[in-house]
Design a protein around this motif. Structure first.
Motif, PDB file in Angstrom:
ATOM      1  N   ASP A   1       0.841  -1.319   0.208  1.00 43.45           N
ATOM      2  CA  ASP A   1       0.027   0.249   0.157  1.00 43.45           C
ATOM      3  C   ASP A   1       0.962   1.029   0.243  1.00 43.45           C
ATOM      4  O   ASP A   1       0.647   2.011  -0.460  1.00 43.45           O
TER       5      ASP A   1
ATOM      6  N   ASP B   1       2.282   1.662  -3.565  1.00 40.58           N
ATOM      7  CA  ASP B   1       1.200   1.822  -4.627  1.00 40.58           C
ATOM      8  C   ASP B   1       0.578   3.472  -4.222  1.00 40.58           C
ATOM      9  O   ASP B   1       1.112   4.161  -4.883  1.00 40.58           O
ATOM     10  N   SER B   2       0.760   3.760  -2.974  1.00 40.84           N
ATOM     11  CA  SER B   2       0.853   5.509  -3.398  1.00 40.84           C
ATOM     12  C   SER B   2       1.366   6.113  -3.559  1.00 40.84           C
ATOM     13  O   SER B   2       1.572   7.101  -4.331  1.00 40.84           O
TER      14      SER B   2
ATOM     15  N   ASP C   1       3.765   5.389  -5.863  1.00 36.36           N
ATOM     16  CA  ASP C   1       3.680   5.540  -6.871  1.00 36.36           C
ATOM     17  C   ASP C   1       2.475   6.141  -8.047  1.00 36.36           C
ATOM     18  O   ASP C   1       2.687   7.341  -8.701  1.00 36.36           O
ATOM     19  N   SER C   2       1.678   5.790  -7.254  1.00 33.02           N
ATOM     20  CA  SER C   2       0.590   6.556  -7.575  1.00 33.02           C
ATOM     21  C   SER C   2       0.443   8.213  -7.777  1.00 33.02           C
ATOM     22  O   SER C   2       0.102   8.731  -8.236  1.00 33.02           O
TER      23      SER C   2
ATOM     24  N   SER D   1       2.384   9.066 -10.646  1.00 36.53           N
ATOM     25  CA  SER D   1       2.258   8.996 -11.901  1.00 36.53           C
ATOM     26  C   SER D   1       0.981  10.450 -12.176  1.00 36.53           C
ATOM     27  O   SER D   1       0.569  10.687 -12.969  1.00 36.53           O
ATOM     28  N   ARG D   2      -0.050  10.466 -10.654  1.00 36.09           N
ATOM     29  CA  ARG D   2      -0.594  11.388 -10.857  1.00 36.09           C
ATOM     30  C   ARG D   2      -0.553  12.948 -10.799  1.00 36.09           C
ATOM     31  O   ARG D   2      -0.667  13.946 -11.614  1.00 36.09           O
TER      32      ARG D   2
ATOM     33  N   GLY E   1       3.169   7.209 -16.898  1.00 41.30           N
ATOM     34  CA  GLY E   1       2.917   6.958 -16.061  1.00 41.30           C
ATOM     35  C   GLY E   1       2.727   5.407 -15.482  1.00 41.30           C
ATOM     36  O   GLY E   1       2.491   4.981 -14.555  1.00 41.30           O
ATOM     37  N   LYS E   2       2.752   4.739 -16.931  1.00 43.61           N
ATOM     38  CA  LYS E   2       2.782   3.333 -16.573  1.00 43.61           C
ATOM     39  C   LYS E   2       3.810   2.789 -15.728  1.00 43.61           C
ATOM     40  O   LYS E   2       4.170   1.396 -15.340  1.00 43.61           O
TER      41      LYS E   2
ATOM     42  N   THR F   1       4.166   3.106 -12.384  1.00 42.05           N
ATOM     43  CA  THR F   1       3.527   2.321 -11.772  1.00 42.05           C
ATOM     44  C   THR F   1       3.708   0.835 -11.661  1.00 42.05           C
ATOM     45  O   THR F   1       2.648  -0.113 -11.296  1.00 42.05           O
TER      46      THR F   1
END
Length: 129
Positions: A30, A33-34, A36-37, A40-41, A120-121, A124
């Motif tokens: 988590d 992911d956070s 990376d997110s 990406s944002r 972005g890809k 992530t």
């Protein structure tokens, strides 16, 4: 590692059975992911701002917005560095205040959105442990 679901079956005193479902969360993933997110944002935000500037430029040129207008002049000057690499594709002539279809700006919008999508890809992609 993805979240896991654990089911526990239990016999009650009255002879019936009950099922209890528990979700096990992997906190390490988590946090990854956070991060990376968020990255990406940020990439998508920057790509979106560039695409919006270029879209304004495209519409202004399509309808022949004059360079003497302050807002149009601002959009033309800010979007020029992003659109200029694509001017050589389709015989570009710098003319403001004259309605025309600037195909190179449309190509620039598509290319910048594809670049934002690719970065972005990349940000992530799951890393092996």
């Amino acid at each position: 590692m993805a979240d896991q679901i654990q089911q526990t079956r239990q016999a009650n005193s009255d002879g019936t059975a009950s099922v209890r479902t528990t979700k096990i969360v992997d906190n390490d993933n988590d946090q990854i992911d956070s991060k990376d997110s968020i990255a990406s944002r940020i990439v998508w935000f920057i790509g979106g701002v560039i695409a919006i500037l270029l879209a304004f430029r495209f519409v202004f040129i399509l309808f022949g917005a004059s360079n003497s207008n302050g807002f149009a002049s601002f959009i033309y000057s800010v979007s020029h560095p992003f659109a200029s690499p694509f001017f050589g594709l389709f015989s570009y002539k710098q003319q403001y205040g004259e309605a025309r279809f600037e195909l190179s700006t449309l190509v620039a919008i598509i290319v910048y959105l594809l670049i934002a999508y690719g970065i972005g890809k990349l940000l992530t992609i799951r890393r092996p442990r």
